[in-house]
Design an enzyme around this catalytic site. Structure first.
Site, PDB file in Angstrom:
ATOM      1  N   ARG A 248      45.165  36.461  38.769  1.00  0.00           N
ATOM      2  CA  ARG A 248      44.092  37.170  38.072  1.00  0.00           C
ATOM      3  C   ARG A 248      44.265  36.999  36.572  1.00  0.00           C
ATOM      4  O   ARG A 248      45.332  37.308  36.036  1.00  0.00           O
ATOM      5  CB  ARG A 248      44.192  38.662  38.325  1.00  0.00           C
ATOM      6  CG  ARG A 248      44.140  39.058  39.748  1.00  0.00           C
ATOM      7  CD  ARG A 248      44.046  40.554  39.721  1.00  0.00           C
ATOM      8  NE  ARG A 248      44.361  41.138  40.990  1.00  0.00           N
ATOM      9  CZ  ARG A 248      44.406  42.443  41.174  1.00  0.00           C
ATOM     10  NH1 ARG A 248      44.186  43.264  40.162  1.00  0.00           N
ATOM     11  NH2 ARG A 248      44.670  42.919  42.351  1.00  0.00           N
TER      12      ARG A 248
ATOM     13  N   TYR B 191      45.327  45.209  54.858  1.00  0.00           N
ATOM     14  CA  TYR B 191      44.392  46.184  54.270  1.00  0.00           C
ATOM     15  C   TYR B 191      43.476  46.775  55.335  1.00  0.00           C
ATOM     16  O   TYR B 191      43.121  47.951  55.292  1.00  0.00           O
ATOM     17  CB  TYR B 191      43.572  45.542  53.144  1.00  0.00           C
ATOM     18  CG  TYR B 191      44.382  45.323  51.889  1.00  0.00           C
ATOM     19  CD1 TYR B 191      44.622  46.371  51.000  1.00  0.00           C
ATOM     20  CD2 TYR B 191      44.946  44.089  51.598  1.00  0.00           C
ATOM     21  CE1 TYR B 191      45.392  46.183  49.857  1.00  0.00           C
ATOM     22  CE2 TYR B 191      45.704  43.891  50.457  1.00  0.00           C
ATOM     23  CZ  TYR B 191      45.930  44.945  49.597  1.00  0.00           C
ATOM     24  OH  TYR B 191      46.690  44.767  48.474  1.00  0.00           O
TER      25      TYR B 191
ATOM     26  N   ARG C 286      32.643  46.664  33.117  1.00  0.00           N
ATOM     27  CA  ARG C 286      33.011  47.434  34.307  1.00  0.00           C
ATOM     28  C   ARG C 286      32.337  48.805  34.277  1.00  0.00           C
ATOM     29  O   ARG C 286      31.812  49.269  35.279  1.00  0.00           O
ATOM     30  CB  ARG C 286      34.538  47.568  34.335  1.00  0.00           C
ATOM     31  CG  ARG C 286      35.126  48.516  35.337  1.00  0.00           C
ATOM     32  CD  ARG C 286      35.299  47.841  36.682  1.00  0.00           C
ATOM     33  NE  ARG C 286      36.274  48.524  37.524  1.00  0.00           N
ATOM     34  CZ  ARG C 286      36.009  49.584  38.271  1.00  0.00           C
ATOM     35  NH1 ARG C 286      34.794  50.100  38.282  1.00  0.00           N
ATOM     36  NH2 ARG C 286      36.955  50.137  39.009  1.00  0.00           N
TER      37      ARG C 286
ATOM     38  N   ASP D 211      37.009  39.684  44.795  1.00  0.00           N
ATOM     39  CA  ASP D 211      38.197  40.310  45.353  1.00  0.00           C
ATOM     40  C   ASP D 211      38.431  39.808  46.763  1.00  0.00           C
ATOM     41  O   ASP D 211      37.484  39.386  47.430  1.00  0.00           O
ATOM     42  CB  ASP D 211      38.076  41.839  45.352  1.00  0.00           C
ATOM     43  CG  ASP D 211      39.450  42.484  45.486  1.00  0.00           C
ATOM     44  OD1 ASP D 211      40.161  42.612  44.472  1.00  0.00           O
ATOM     45  OD2 ASP D 211      39.835  42.808  46.631  1.00  0.00           O
TER      46      ASP D 211
ATOM     47  N   ARG E 285      41.344  44.615  33.385  1.00  0.00           N
ATOM     48  CA  ARG E 285      41.336  45.794  32.521  1.00  0.00           C
ATOM     49  C   ARG E 285      42.087  45.652  31.206  1.00  0.00           C
ATOM     50  O   ARG E 285      41.949  46.475  30.315  1.00  0.00           O
ATOM     51  CB  ARG E 285      41.908  46.999  33.290  1.00  0.00           C
ATOM     52  CG  ARG E 285      40.886  47.615  34.242  1.00  0.00           C
ATOM     53  CD  ARG E 285      41.498  48.740  35.029  1.00  0.00           C
ATOM     54  NE  ARG E 285      42.499  48.221  35.935  1.00  0.00           N
ATOM     55  CZ  ARG E 285      43.371  48.970  36.613  1.00  0.00           C
ATOM     56  NH1 ARG E 285      43.382  50.276  36.456  1.00  0.00           N
ATOM     57  NH2 ARG E 285      44.237  48.410  37.424  1.00  0.00           N
TER      58      ARG E 285
HETATM   59  O1  1CP Z   1      40.584  36.798  37.009  1.00  0.00           O
HETATM   60  C1  1CP Z   1      40.532  37.670  37.884  1.00  0.00           C
HETATM   61  O2  1CP Z   1      40.725  38.862  37.664  1.00  0.00           O
HETATM   62  C2  1CP Z   1      40.213  37.175  39.276  1.00  0.00           C
HETATM   63  C3  1CP Z   1      39.689  38.190  40.205  1.00  0.00           C
HETATM   64  C4  1CP Z   1      40.596  38.853  41.218  1.00  0.00           C
HETATM   65  C5  1CP Z   1      41.451  38.284  42.170  1.00  0.00           C
HETATM   66  C6  1CP Z   1      41.872  36.829  42.294  1.00  0.00           C
HETATM   67  C7  1CP Z   1      40.572  40.250  41.470  1.00  0.00           C
HETATM   68  C8  1CP Z   1      39.813  41.242  40.696  1.00  0.00           C
HETATM   69  N1  1CP Z   1      41.307  40.501  42.594  1.00  0.00           N
HETATM   70  C9  1CP Z   1      41.876  39.330  43.029  1.00  0.00           C
HETATM   71  C10 1CP Z   1      42.719  39.122  44.212  1.00  0.00           C
HETATM   72  C11 1CP Z   1      43.314  40.300  44.907  1.00  0.00           C
HETATM   73  N2  1CP Z   1      42.767  41.521  45.173  1.00  0.00           N
HETATM   74  C12 1CP Z   1      44.595  40.267  45.520  1.00  0.00           C
HETATM   75  C13 1CP Z   1      45.464  39.029  45.582  1.00  0.00           C
HETATM   76  C14 1CP Z   1      46.166  38.746  44.316  1.00  0.00           C
HETATM   77  C15 1CP Z   1      47.212  39.747  43.895  1.00  0.00           C
HETATM   78  O3  1CP Z   1      48.169  39.949  44.665  1.00  0.00           O
HETATM   79  O4  1CP Z   1      47.061  40.251  42.798  1.00  0.00           O
HETATM   80  C16 1CP Z   1      44.823  41.513  46.100  1.00  0.00           C
HETATM   81  C17 1CP Z   1      46.060  41.960  46.855  1.00  0.00           C
HETATM   82  C18 1CP Z   1      43.668  42.311  45.890  1.00  0.00           C
HETATM   83  C19 1CP Z   1      43.425  43.683  46.380  1.00  0.00           C
HETATM   84  C20 1CP Z   1      43.167  44.586  45.227  1.00  0.00           C
HETATM   85  N3  1CP Z   1      41.980  44.646  44.552  1.00  0.00           N
HETATM   86  C21 1CP Z   1      44.081  45.425  44.561  1.00  0.00           C
HETATM   87  C22 1CP Z   1      45.562  45.542  44.870  1.00  0.00           C
HETATM   88  C23 1CP Z   1      45.888  46.780  45.621  1.00  0.00           C
HETATM   89  C24 1CP Z   1      47.322  46.786  46.093  1.00  0.00           C
HETATM   90  O5  1CP Z   1      47.515  46.905  47.312  1.00  0.00           O
HETATM   91  O6  1CP Z   1      48.251  46.657  45.274  1.00  0.00           O
HETATM   92  C25 1CP Z   1      43.399  46.050  43.502  1.00  0.00           C
HETATM   93  C26 1CP Z   1      43.914  47.088  42.539  1.00  0.00           C
HETATM   94  C27 1CP Z   1      42.069  45.520  43.513  1.00  0.00           C
HETATM   95  C28 1CP Z   1      40.980  45.801  42.527  1.00  0.00           C
HETATM   96  C29 1CP Z   1      40.797  44.700  41.542  1.00  0.00           C
HETATM   97  N4  1CP Z   1      40.445  43.410  41.884  1.00  0.00           N
HETATM   98  C30 1CP Z   1      40.278  42.650  40.746  1.00  0.00           C
HETATM   99  C31 1CP Z   1      40.551  43.511  39.616  1.00  0.00           C
HETATM  100  C32 1CP Z   1      40.446  43.099  38.175  1.00  0.00           C
HETATM  101  C33 1CP Z   1      40.883  44.773  40.132  1.00  0.00           C
HETATM  102  C34 1CP Z   1      41.210  46.021  39.297  1.00  0.00           C
HETATM  103  C35 1CP Z   1      40.119  47.030  39.474  1.00  0.00           C
HETATM  104  C36 1CP Z   1      39.342  47.451  38.264  1.00  0.00           C
HETATM  105  O7  1CP Z   1      38.763  46.709  37.476  1.00  0.00           O
HETATM  106  O8  1CP Z   1      39.243  48.665  38.146  1.00  0.00           O
END
Ligand code: 1CP
Length: 323
Positions: free
Chosen positions: A2, A128, A15, A52, A6
């Site tokens: 990612r 999940y 957002r 996501d 944030r």
């Molecule tokens: O550039 C980018 O940000 C790319 C977009 C991206 C990607 C590749 C997001 C946006 N999520 C992901 C992949 C993702 N999502 C993974 C695999 C990669 C990793 O391990 O980091 C996983 C496990 C998720 C599930 C997920 N979505 C979580 C993790 C929860 C946990 O169990 O720890 C979370 C917090 C999210 C929300 C999310 N997805 C992406 C963002 C920027 C966020 C944060 C939320 C926000 O903006 O409030």
């Protein structure tokens, strides 16, 4: 990994405007905008689609919600006989805005900037769905996988099919590379790792290659430790994302002859920034210099990261390349 999110004030602004996180993922103009934000600031060589891994269960008809400040919440699957069905028409219709975002991003990117599409790997997405969100011990998922491997295998099979669909649609829309995130692969015992991480990813890679032979596939079995070796040899992928715990020299000797290496820089070093970050970045570049590599972090950029650190790191990498 990612690279949006944030830690960028311009992301927080979009957002807030989008309302929910899923609204952001499913509004093509906004998903396009937040995908391009880090590139505008830092000029990376590749963009990763903003979306996501949990849009796949959503496309299968499950409830998925992201609460501010909490992890994701999903309808929980209770038993293998209660699996959703992959209704292709509905799946594609639900996820269409994602593919529209890919097409818009592809249109906006300069030719020399690659566009990476992605999906979660079946094991990670299954955790999940079965846990109803994040987990510490994966107790429910493991008890399915150990106690009823055939039933659990049906869920994995469903996720293989859905993931092939999802990635193919991203490729048709303009993704030039795809990445599979197996973020929780590291909790699997050796035999389970072979069955639930390597084998499903191999099945996805084989299906994608039949349809799109020129598209490189990267996988990230986070935390796999010594199992990275079997993964590199057997999963049939082109690139391997390495978490921060993998020793550099071992990766260069054991893995780099088979796959392109990516990752490894601790995201917490980008929070600290400065010399400690750049020294470690240089160690990675030197350690892997004899083979193919994609410079990256060992996991996503964390919200506490000062944007200036990512700027300094990008500048350092560009200078290194020129020098
Ligand atoms: O550039 C980018 O940000 C790319 C977009 C991206 C990607 C590749 C997001 C946006 N999520 C992901 C992949 C993702 N999502 C993974 C695999 C990669 C990793 O391990 O980091 C996983 C496990 C998720 C599930 C997920 N979505 C979580 C993790 C929860 C946990 O169990 O720890 C979370 C917090 C999210 C929300 C999310 N997805 C992406 C963002 C920027 C966020 C944060 C939320 C926000 O903006 O409030």
């Amino acid at each position: 990994m990612r690279q949006a999110g944030r830690y960028l004030p311009e992301y927080r602004q979009v957002r807030a405007q989008a309302g929910g996180f899923l609204d952001l993922c499913f509004t093509p103009e906004l998903a396009t905008e937040v995908t391009l934000q880090p590139l505008r600031r830092f000029g990376m060589d590749a963009a990763i689609l903003f979306s996501d891994i949990l849009v796949v269960p959503f496309g299968l008809g499950m409830g998925v919600a992201f609460e501010e400040g909490e992890g994701p919440k999903l309808d929980r699957l209770d038993a293998p006989d209660a699996l959703p069905r992959l209704d292709l028409e509905r799946f594609k219709a639900t996820l269409e805005p994602v593919y529209e975002a890919v097409a818009r991003i592809a249109d906006r990117l300069p030719a020399e900037t690659a566009l990476i599409g992605f999906a979660g790997a079946p094991w990670t997405v299954a955790t999940y769905m079965i846990e109803g969100g994040s987990s510490r011990d994966f107790a429910r998922t493991k008890s399915w996988a150990y106690g009823d491997p055939e039933g659990f295998g049906r869920l994995i099979g469903l996720l293989i099919d859905a993931t092939v669909e999802h990635l193919s649609a991203q490729i048709r829309a303009g993704a030039e590379v795809v990445q599979l995130f197996d973020s929780w692969a590291g909790v699997l015992a050796e035999t389970q790792f072979a069955r639930w991480s390597i084998a499903p990813i191999r099945a996805i890679a084989e299906a994608l290659r039949r349809q799109h032979p020129a598209i490189p596939i990267i996988a990230f079995p986070r935390g796999a430790g010594a199992n990275y070796l079997a993964f590199a040899e057997q999963a049939g992928v082109d690139g391997l994302g390495l978490d921060t715990a993998v020793p550099l020299d071992w990766a260069a000797r054991a893995l780099q002859p088979t796959v392109v290496l990516q990752g490894n820089l601790d995201p917490q070093l980008a929070v600290i920034g400065g010399a400690p970050m750049l020294i470690e970045a240089e160690r990675i570049l030197q350690g892997w210099a004899k083979g193919p590599l994609i410079f990256n972090l060992g996991h996503g950029v964390v919200p506490e990261t000062p944007p200036e650190s990512i700027g300094a790191l990008s500048q350092y990498l560009r200078d290194f390349r020129r020098g």
